[in-house]
Design a protein around this motif. Structure first.
Motif, PDB file in Angstrom:
ATOM      1  N   PHE A   1      -0.361   8.611 -12.901  1.00 31.29           N
ATOM      2  CA  PHE A   1       0.751   8.573 -12.874  1.00 31.29           C
ATOM      3  C   PHE A   1       1.334   7.749 -12.028  1.00 31.29           C
ATOM      4  O   PHE A   1       2.586   7.395 -11.909  1.00 31.29           O
ATOM      5  N   VAL A   2       0.487   7.127 -11.087  1.00 30.57           N
ATOM      6  CA  VAL A   2       0.969   6.252  -9.727  1.00 30.57           C
ATOM      7  C   VAL A   2       0.777   4.834 -10.275  1.00 30.57           C
ATOM      8  O   VAL A   2      -0.540   4.297 -10.122  1.00 30.57           O
ATOM      9  N   ARG A   3       1.489   4.019 -11.046  1.00 35.97           N
ATOM     10  CA  ARG A   3       1.325   2.823 -11.509  1.00 35.97           C
ATOM     11  C   ARG A   3       2.081   1.679 -10.785  1.00 35.97           C
ATOM     12  O   ARG A   3       1.758   0.664 -10.958  1.00 35.97           O
ATOM     13  N   THR A   4       2.991   2.061 -10.495  1.00 31.61           N
ATOM     14  CA  THR A   4       3.995   1.161  -9.669  1.00 31.61           C
ATOM     15  C   THR A   4       4.480   1.559  -8.369  1.00 31.61           C
ATOM     16  O   THR A   4       4.418   2.750  -8.193  1.00 31.61           O
TER      17      THR A   4
ATOM     18  N   ARG B   1       7.548   2.174  -7.546  1.00 32.74           N
ATOM     19  CA  ARG B   1       8.433   3.222  -7.895  1.00 32.74           C
ATOM     20  C   ARG B   1       7.814   4.421  -8.139  1.00 32.74           C
ATOM     21  O   ARG B   1       8.349   5.535  -7.751  1.00 32.74           O
ATOM     22  N   ASP B   2       6.912   4.463  -8.740  1.00 33.43           N
ATOM     23  CA  ASP B   2       6.205   5.919  -9.050  1.00 33.43           C
ATOM     24  C   ASP B   2       5.421   6.314  -7.626  1.00 33.43           C
ATOM     25  O   ASP B   2       5.773   7.619  -7.412  1.00 33.43           O
TER      26      ASP B   2
ATOM     27  N   PHE C   1       6.515  10.210  -6.204  1.00 34.25           N
ATOM     28  CA  PHE C   1       5.272  10.854  -5.678  1.00 34.25           C
ATOM     29  C   PHE C   1       5.414  11.227  -4.233  1.00 34.25           C
ATOM     30  O   PHE C   1       5.178  12.229  -3.830  1.00 34.25           O
TER      31      PHE C   1
ATOM     32  N   GLU D   1      -0.632   1.035  -5.281  1.00 39.70           N
ATOM     33  CA  GLU D   1       0.685   0.927  -5.351  1.00 39.70           C
ATOM     34  C   GLU D   1       1.683   1.604  -4.325  1.00 39.70           C
ATOM     35  O   GLU D   1       2.641   0.847  -3.831  1.00 39.70           O
TER      36      GLU D   1
END
Length: 116
Positions: free
Chosen positions: A4-7, A9-10, A14, A107
């Motif tokens: 779920f943490v790819r950018t 912004r993600d 989180f 990220e």
């Protein structure tokens, strides 16, 4: 979580979730439950055990090792709450722990440094 943490912004989203849902909500909820155990449900020790086991079971989807670790952490934060009679230290500690878990992702580092 890594799916779920790819950018950056993600990672930022989180981070907010880690502090609000993980640290603040869980510890206020734990304090609420511990007060009820102290008054009507068998005492603080029983409350620490029951809430810690329940907290761990809620994390069982992450694996047995995560369930055991979170049970122990939940017990620690419950003990701190009962000892200090304040939710502040458990909230700060739990939020900090969750943010440290997030920091392992590149990220999250990009979010702090502004690099992508």
């Amino acid at each position: 979580m890594q799916n779920f943490v790819r950018t950056p912004r993600d990672a930022a989203a989180f981070a907010v979730i880690a502090v609000v849902a993980g640290g603040l909500r869980e510890e206020v909820q734990r304090a609420f439950l511990l007060r009820r155990f102290e008054r009507w449900l068998g005492g603080g020790r029983v409350g620490v055990i029951v809430t810690s086991v329940a907290f761990g079971l809620g994390h069982k989807i992450q694996g047995l090792d995560a369930a055991v670790a979170t049970s122990l952490l939940g017990g620690f934060w419950a003990f701190i709450y009962l000892r200090r009679r304040s939710v502040v230290a458990p909230v700060v500690s739990h939020s900090g722990f969750n943010l440290l878990q997030l920091a392992q992702f590149p990220e999250a580092g990009a979010l702090v440094t502004g690099r992508t």
